[in-house]
Design a protein around this motif. Structure first.
Motif, PDB file in Angstrom:
ATOM      1  N   ALA A 180      -4.392   2.578  -1.618  1.00  0.00           N
ATOM      2  CA  ALA A 180      -4.121   3.931  -1.109  1.00  0.00           C
ATOM      3  C   ALA A 180      -5.241   4.391  -0.176  1.00  0.00           C
ATOM      4  CB  ALA A 180      -3.955   4.877  -2.295  1.00  0.00           C
TER       5      ALA A 180
ATOM      6  N   ALA B 174       2.804   8.846   3.326  1.00  0.00           N
ATOM      7  CA  ALA B 174       2.410   7.847   2.337  1.00  0.00           C
ATOM      8  C   ALA B 174       3.129   8.105   1.020  1.00  0.00           C
ATOM      9  CB  ALA B 174       0.904   7.916   2.107  1.00  0.00           C
TER      10      ALA B 174
ATOM     11  N   ASP C 227       1.749   4.615  -8.658  1.00  0.00           N
ATOM     12  CA  ASP C 227       2.974   5.320  -8.272  1.00  0.00           C
ATOM     13  C   ASP C 227       3.719   5.770  -9.536  1.00  0.00           C
ATOM     14  OD1 ASP C 227       4.405   3.163  -9.248  1.00  0.00           O
ATOM     15  OD2 ASP C 227       5.085   2.450  -7.299  1.00  0.00           O
TER      16      ASP C 227
ATOM     17  N   SER D 212       0.858  -1.195   0.000  1.00  0.00           N
ATOM     18  CA  SER D 212       0.000   0.000   0.000  1.00  0.00           C
ATOM     19  C   SER D 212       0.886   1.234   0.000  1.00  0.00           C
ATOM     20  CB  SER D 212      -0.884   0.019   1.246  1.00  0.00           C
ATOM     21  OG  SER D 212      -0.078   0.181   2.395  1.00  0.00           O
ATOM     22  N   HIS D 213       0.237   2.391   0.031  1.00  0.00           N
ATOM     23  CA  HIS D 213       1.002   3.653   0.017  1.00  0.00           C
ATOM     24  C   HIS D 213       1.574   3.989   1.396  1.00  0.00           C
ATOM     25  CE1 HIS D 213      -2.567   6.544   1.112  1.00  0.00           C
ATOM     26  NE2 HIS D 213      -2.612   5.432   1.807  1.00  0.00           N
TER      27      HIS D 213
END
Ligand code: TMP
Ligand code: ASP
Length: 241
Positions: free
Chosen positions: A192, A82, A184, A69-70
């Motif tokens: 996210a 993040a 990304d 994940s972020h």
């Protein structure tokens, strides 16, 4: 020191630029609570810190289950650093038990256990009130490619498997939830936004009591207590590790 530059303010979070970390952002979890596209507004004082803690714990748990994940690190009591991503404008909803808008739309009772998880997509646009979109609409109108859609579904179902297990150990039934994904710099699709009681339906396994934002949406009271209870239970099981 100059104050950090605000990049975006949403209903529950603010996003700031992070000095010296161009590939990261700082998310600040606010105390506000909104529902029905912000027609209903509220807040409670521990909401930001509680939701930040729940979100971090869940992102850490999911990473251990192979879902990246972020999430990078926590900062202060309501901050989360993040990875900077471009959000894909789709709200991905996964349902294990029928409730909320799909139950209402089809005139069905809430509480029916679905034979397999139902994944739905909504177009993320406040002005249009996040309308439902079909897979074909997404693909043909160019919101996302078929390959991206398959990836979103795969990741959403993996998140569901992890979360069902985590919440079950905390005595909570994961009825449904909404997640968002971003891309990304390298184009990789990453989980996210946040996973908190704001965007999940969680029912107590023993009493069927609602422990999520429906307490606010439906004026059931004990909103703050329920959010704090969810965090406490997740901590008691050691964050699910
Ligand atoms: P729904 O039944 O209203 O479609 O909601 C399904 C799940 O998604 C529920 O857990 C609440 C969450 N959700 C959000 O987090 N944001 C939203 O804007 C909506 C409509 C739902
Ligand atoms: N998240 C949406 C809002 O804040 C809708 C909802 O949760 O009811 O308006």
């Amino acid at each position: 020191m100059s104050s950090p530059e605000l990049l975006y303010e949403g209903k529950a979070k603010k996003i700031f630029r992070l000095a010296g970390e161009p590939d990261h952002v700082l998310m600040e979890f606010k105390d506000s609570l909104t529902a029905f596209n912000a027609l209903k507004k509220g807040s409670f004082d521990s909401k930001g810190p509680v939701n930040r803690d729940i979100a971090s714990l869940i992102f850490a748990f999911l990473r251990g289950r192979g879902v990246d994940s972020h999430w990078v690190r926590d900062e202060g009591e309501r901050g989360m650093v993040a990875r900077r991503v471009e959000i894909i404008p789709l709200e991905v909803v996964v349902r294990n038990v029928l409730a909320g808008s799909t139950a209402k739309k089809l005139g069905l009772e809430e509480g029916r256990v679905l034979p397999r998880p139902l994944v739905e997509f909504y177009f993320k646009n406040d002005e249009l009130q996040d309308p439902f979109v079909s897979d074909d609409q997404i693909e043909i109108l160019g919101i996302a490619s078929a390959a991206d859609l398959a990836e979103l579904k795969k990741q959403a179902l993996r998140v569901n498997e992890g979360l069902k297990d985590l919440f079950h150990r905390a005595g909570l039934r994961l009825v449904d939830f909404k997640i968002e994904f971003g891309r990304d710099k390298a184009g990789k699709i990453l989980l996210a936004d946040e996973i908190t009681p704001d965007c999940c339906r969680l029912w107590d396994e023993k009493t069927n009591e609602k422990m999520d934002k429906d307490r606010f949406r439906r004026d059931l009271g004990q909103v703050k207590e329920s959010y704090e209870q969810v965090l406490q239970r997740l901590r008691q099981i050691g964050g699910g590790k």
